[in-house]
Design a protein around this motif. Structure first.
Motif, mmCIF file in Angstrom:
data_model
loop_
_atom_site.group_PDB
_atom_site.id
_atom_site.type_symbol
_atom_site.label_atom_id
_atom_site.label_comp_id
_atom_site.label_asym_id
_atom_site.label_seq_id
_atom_site.Cartn_x
_atom_site.Cartn_y
_atom_site.Cartn_z
ATOM 1 N N PRO A 31 0.797 -1.238 0.000
ATOM 2 C CA PRO A 31 0.000 0.000 0.000
ATOM 3 C C PRO A 31 0.824 1.279 0.000
ATOM 4 N N ASN A 32 1.992 1.276 0.623
ATOM 5 C CA ASN A 32 2.835 2.483 0.610
ATOM 6 C C ASN A 32 3.333 2.781 -0.799
ATOM 7 N N VAL A 33 3.711 1.744 -1.529
ATOM 8 C CA VAL A 33 4.149 1.921 -2.920
ATOM 9 C C VAL A 33 2.978 2.424 -3.765
ATOM 10 N N PHE A 34 1.801 1.844 -3.560
ATOM 11 C CA PHE A 34 0.611 2.294 -4.288
ATOM 12 C C PHE A 34 0.360 3.784 -4.033
ATOM 13 N N ASP A 35 0.398 4.184 -2.763
ATOM 14 C CA ASP A 35 0.178 5.596 -2.426
ATOM 15 C C ASP A 35 1.199 6.494 -3.112
ATOM 16 N N ASP A 36 2.473 6.064 -3.120
ATOM 17 C CA ASP A 36 3.511 6.854 -3.802
ATOM 18 C C ASP A 36 3.201 6.990 -5.293
ATOM 19 N N LEU A 37 2.783 5.882 -5.919
ATOM 20 C CA LEU A 37 2.518 5.908 -7.357
ATOM 21 C C LEU A 37 1.252 6.686 -7.708
ATOM 22 N N CYS A 38 0.420 6.972 -6.707
ATOM 23 C CA CYS A 38 -0.750 7.831 -6.910
ATOM 24 C C CYS A 38 -0.412 9.305 -6.708
ATOM 25 N N ARG A 39 0.688 9.586 -6.025
ATOM 26 C CA ARG A 39 1.014 10.968 -5.667
ATOM 27 C C ARG A 39 2.202 11.556 -6.424
ATOM 28 N N ILE A 40 3.215 10.772 -6.672
ATOM 29 C CA ILE A 40 4.452 11.318 -7.260
ATOM 30 C C ILE A 40 4.273 11.490 -8.774
ATOM 31 N N PRO A 41 4.341 12.719 -9.272
ATOM 32 C CA PRO A 41 4.209 12.930 -10.717
ATOM 33 C C PRO A 41 5.483 12.507 -11.443
ATOM 34 N N ILE A 42 5.298 11.789 -12.536
ATOM 35 C CA ILE A 42 6.422 11.322 -13.353
ATOM 36 C C ILE A 42 6.327 12.029 -14.698
ATOM 37 N N ALA A 43 7.412 12.633 -15.095
ATOM 38 C CA ALA A 43 7.435 13.432 -16.325
ATOM 39 C C ALA A 43 7.591 12.543 -17.550
ATOM 40 N N GLY A 44 6.710 12.763 -18.524
ATOM 41 C CA GLY A 44 6.830 12.133 -19.825
ATOM 42 C C GLY A 44 7.234 13.195 -20.839
ATOM 43 N N ILE A 45 7.977 12.768 -21.858
ATOM 44 C CA ILE A 45 8.445 13.740 -22.858
ATOM 45 C C ILE A 45 8.434 13.112 -24.243
ATOM 46 N N TYR A 46 8.133 13.936 -25.234
ATOM 47 C CA TYR A 46 8.251 13.566 -26.642
ATOM 48 C C TYR A 46 8.982 14.693 -27.350
ATOM 49 N N ARG A 47 10.055 14.327 -28.054
ATOM 50 C CA ARG A 47 10.794 15.276 -28.889
ATOM 51 C C ARG A 47 10.896 14.688 -30.279
ATOM 52 N N TYR A 89 9.894 4.348 -21.850
ATOM 53 C CA TYR A 89 10.611 4.927 -22.990
ATOM 54 C C TYR A 89 10.388 6.432 -23.126
ATOM 55 N N ASP A 90 9.304 6.922 -22.562
ATOM 56 C CA ASP A 90 8.979 8.346 -22.685
ATOM 57 C C ASP A 90 9.280 9.137 -21.417
ATOM 58 N N ARG A 91 9.904 8.507 -20.418
ATOM 59 C CA ARG A 91 10.150 9.211 -19.161
ATOM 60 C C ARG A 91 11.238 10.258 -19.368
ATOM 61 N N ASP A 92 10.975 11.447 -18.857
ATOM 62 C CA ASP A 92 11.915 12.559 -18.963
ATOM 63 C C ASP A 92 12.908 12.528 -17.800
ATOM 64 N N ILE A 93 13.944 13.303 -17.923
ATOM 65 C CA ILE A 93 14.887 13.497 -16.828
ATOM 66 C C ILE A 93 14.148 14.247 -15.727
ATOM 67 N N MET A 94 14.297 13.760 -14.513
ATOM 68 C CA MET A 94 13.588 14.380 -13.390
ATOM 69 C C MET A 94 14.546 14.544 -12.223
ATOM 70 N N ARG A 95 14.269 15.522 -11.413
ATOM 71 C CA ARG A 95 15.014 15.687 -10.161
ATOM 72 C C ARG A 95 14.020 16.045 -9.072
ATOM 73 N N LEU A 96 13.865 15.130 -8.148
ATOM 74 C CA LEU A 96 13.004 15.309 -6.991
ATOM 75 C C LEU A 96 13.886 15.221 -5.753
ATOM 76 N N PRO A 97 13.384 15.619 -4.596
ATOM 77 C CA PRO A 97 14.154 15.393 -3.374
ATOM 78 C C PRO A 97 14.524 13.905 -3.258
ATOM 79 N N ASP A 98 15.697 13.643 -2.681
ATOM 80 C CA ASP A 98 16.251 12.283 -2.655
ATOM 81 C C ASP A 98 15.241 11.229 -2.204
ATOM 82 N N GLU A 99 14.521 11.488 -1.134
ATOM 83 C CA GLU A 99 13.573 10.502 -0.612
ATOM 84 C C GLU A 99 12.481 10.199 -1.642
#
Length: 174
Positions: free
Chosen positions: A46-62, A90-100
């Motif tokens: 459930p903790n992983v599920f909650d993280d995957l519902c909250r943490i935005p992941i950047a997608g990119i197309y160039r 394959y479409d995930r962009d470079i991201m920088r979030l706080p380490d945790e």
């Protein structure tokens, strides 16, 4: 397996893939029910599920003179239910979030990627010429196995609001 359009603010709702030519071996289509995987993660981690519902992941197309970028969590929730899965390594962009958050994001990605690639969660079929797959891109992840030879596919998207508008109109007319 992945969903398409993770780099779009409004990813396609329906995807259509048509096999136009196939002369070779392999090329099994792989489909995964993302909602079922979400249920597995929610139940088992459930903790992983909650993280995957909250943490935005950047997608990119160039490409083609375009730069498209949008952020989505892997699982989008409405009224306590998953209504959209957005996942494409394959479409995930470079991201920088706080380490945790970075650690939790990558832990979650490893969990769902493993489940999406688990044959127990996959349905496979080989399209013949003239056959098409039509599926909900907000729910179903797709991919294919490797192949040799020649294969030509055509694809199209339908926006989610167009689909829902047609469904609601048909229900109201019934």
């Amino acid at each position: 397996p992945h969903t398409d359009g993770t780099y779009s603010f409004d990813p396609p709702g329906v995807q259509i893939l048509l096999c136009m030519e196939k002369d070779g071996e392999g090329a099994q289509s792989i489909l995964v029910d993302g909602f079922r995987v979400a249920e597995q993660v929610q139940s088992d981690q459930p903790n992983v599920f909650d993280d995957l519902c909250r943490i935005p992941i950047a997608g990119i197309y160039r490409g083609d003179g375009e730069l498209l970028r949008a952020d989505h969590p892997v699982f989008r929730i409405r009224e306590g239910q998953v209504y959209q899965v957005c996942f494409n390594n394959y479409d995930r962009d470079i991201m920088r979030l706080p380490d945790e958050l970075m650690e939790r994001m990558y832990r979650g990605i490893r969990v769902v990627d493993g489940l999406f690639n688990d044959p127990a969660n996959q349905w496979r079929c080989t399209l013949s010429v003239g056959e098409a797959l039509v599926f909900d891109n907000w729910r179903i992840l797709h991919g294919r196995t490797e192949y040799s030879g020649k294969r030509k596919m055509a694809g199209a998207y339908v926006n989610r609001e167009d689909l829902e508008s047609r469904l609601i109109t048909r229900i109201n007319d019934a």
